[in-house]
Design an enzyme around this catalytic site. Structure first.
Site, PDB file in Angstrom:
ATOM      1  N   SER A 168       0.857  -1.185   0.000  1.00  0.00           N
ATOM      2  CA  SER A 168       0.000   0.000   0.000  1.00  0.00           C
ATOM      3  C   SER A 168       0.893   1.236   0.000  1.00  0.00           C
ATOM      4  O   SER A 168       1.704   1.406  -0.901  1.00  0.00           O
ATOM      5  CB  SER A 168      -0.947  -0.041   1.207  1.00  0.00           C
ATOM      6  OG  SER A 168      -1.845   1.050   1.172  1.00  0.00           O
ATOM      7  N   HIS A 195      -2.443  -1.057  -3.400  1.00  0.00           N
ATOM      8  CA  HIS A 195      -3.445  -0.006  -3.225  1.00  0.00           C
ATOM      9  C   HIS A 195      -2.919   1.280  -3.853  1.00  0.00           C
ATOM     10  O   HIS A 195      -1.841   1.761  -3.493  1.00  0.00           O
ATOM     11  CB  HIS A 195      -3.726   0.234  -1.735  1.00  0.00           C
ATOM     12  CG  HIS A 195      -4.198  -0.992  -1.020  1.00  0.00           C
ATOM     13  ND1 HIS A 195      -4.002  -1.174   0.330  1.00  0.00           N
ATOM     14  CD2 HIS A 195      -4.855  -2.092  -1.453  1.00  0.00           C
ATOM     15  CE1 HIS A 195      -4.520  -2.330   0.693  1.00  0.00           C
ATOM     16  NE2 HIS A 195      -5.040  -2.908  -0.376  1.00  0.00           N
ATOM     17  N   ASP A 288      -4.589  -4.622   5.991  1.00  0.00           N
ATOM     18  CA  ASP A 288      -4.919  -5.511   4.886  1.00  0.00           C
ATOM     19  C   ASP A 288      -3.739  -6.432   4.585  1.00  0.00           C
ATOM     20  O   ASP A 288      -2.598  -5.993   4.492  1.00  0.00           O
ATOM     21  CB  ASP A 288      -5.269  -4.688   3.639  1.00  0.00           C
ATOM     22  CG  ASP A 288      -5.772  -5.558   2.506  1.00  0.00           C
ATOM     23  OD1 ASP A 288      -6.315  -6.640   2.777  1.00  0.00           O
ATOM     24  OD2 ASP A 288      -5.612  -5.142   1.331  1.00  0.00           O
TER      25      ASP A 288
END
Length: 353
Positions: A168, A195, A288
């Site tokens: 991310s 992400h 996540d």
């Protein structure tokens, strides 16, 4: 009061955009504008005289552009630099990703006027990025120091079928660092959830393909994953691994508010590959990927997590470590080496063209 606010230098050659950025930043009570300049050389001089907490840097400017200004700043008075780019076409965005090569810590989409439907989202993402990046230990973090842990990367006695990677915040340069250590004939497919803001993914794919030996593309539903290829989850679709090495795109509900989600990918790899896989969790905010990586480890897979010292944000890796999901915690520059080591002894099925 101002002493406690994050100071931001705004650099953009458009007076209209500078005014927009200054107005946006000043709406945030935790931020303040330290200055606003229109040229790269002015940005370098400003930082040398009065270093801000973070710089918001345009890319295309007359004279010294944002890339060169970033390089000069990082050589003389390093501060976190967030590059700001308008999303136009794939090649323009791919060029923008070279900001990471210059020493920038993040790349964000340039905000638009209040009348634009994406104005609120883009403004929110920019402000959040300034908050996060202001605390980053800048470019010197990439100068690797010898690690106290001297153990060798893990090895495997089973056939590796897939490598799954999740990232991310801070992920693009981390992905480049990992993929850049892999051979062109890397013998297994790599599936990735990064992400990233909508519209930046094609440019990321192009940039990674230009700067590493791996063939990088955005995943499509139903395709058979091939050795030496890396597949990025597309915007707003979960990416999973199905039977017969087929990739699947799904519109299931977001996980942790995210679609694609790293957890969804890792859980699918755990189900399909069991011990014959490697999971890698890189820098990122939130949690996540931690549960999915644990599922992979419980199924017998090798699980590698980026260490705190080399992570821009230690949220996702830290959560995985706390859960006991990591087979090994490694600095960024050793993860690619570890992947090469665990897959190299094993050949991929010859039937795959």
């Amino acid at each position: 009061m101002n002493r406690n606010r994050i100071s931001v230098l705004v650099v953009d050659d458009s007076e209209v955009i500078r005014m927009l950025l200054v107005h946006l930043i000043e709406q945030d009570p935790a931020l303040r504008v330290a200055g606003a300049v229109g040229r790269g050389d002015q940005a370098v001089a400003f930082v040398q005289a009065n270093p801000p907490d973070v710089v918001l840097m345009d890319i295309q400017m007359d004279g010294m552009d944002g890339f060169e200004a970033t390089r000069r700043i990082m050589e003389t008075q390093p501060v976190p630099i967030v590059m700001c780019s308008a999303v136009t076409d794939v090649y323009a965005v791919a060029t923008a990703f070279h900001a990471y090569d210059a020493g920038a810590v993040a790349l964000v989409e340039k905000p638009v006027g209040d009348s634009h439907p994406d104005a609120v989202r883009l403004g929110r993402e920019l402000l959040q990025t300034l908050h996060l990046m202001s605390e980053v230990k800048v470019v010197r973090r990439w100068a690797r120091k010898p690690q106290a842990q001297a153990s060798q990367p893990p090895s495997s006695s089973s056939r590796i079928q897939f490598v799954g990677i999740g990232a991310s915040t801070g992920g693009p340069p981390a992905l480049q660092a990992v993929l850049g250590r892999l051979d062109k004939d890397f013998p297994v497919p790599i599936v990735i959830v990064q992400h990233i803001s909508a519209g930046f993914l094609p440019g990321l794919s192009e940039w990674l393909g230009q700067t590493t030996a791996v063939r990088v593309q955005i995943a499509a539903h139903g395709i058979e994953a091939r050795p030496g290829h890396a597949y990025l989850a597309p915007d707003d679709f979960h990416l999973t691994v199905g039977e017969h090495r087929r990739l699947r795109l799904e519109k299931a509900s977001p996980v942790h508010g995210l679609r694609p989600a790293v957890d969804t990918l890792f859980h699918s790899i755990a189900r399909q590959c069991g011990p014959n896989a490697v999971g890698v969790l890189l820098t990122g905010m939130g949690k996540d990927g931690a549960q999915g990586l644990l599922a992979m480890r419980d199924s017998g897979a090798i699980t590698l997590v980026q260490d705190k010292a080399t992570s821009v944000i230690y949220g996702m890796p830290g959560e995985a470590v706390a859960l006991g999901a990591a087979s090994q915690v490694l600095p960024l520059d050793r993860i690619g080496e570890a992947l090469q080591r665990v897959v190299q002894p094993h050949s991929y099925p010859k039937a795959l063209p």
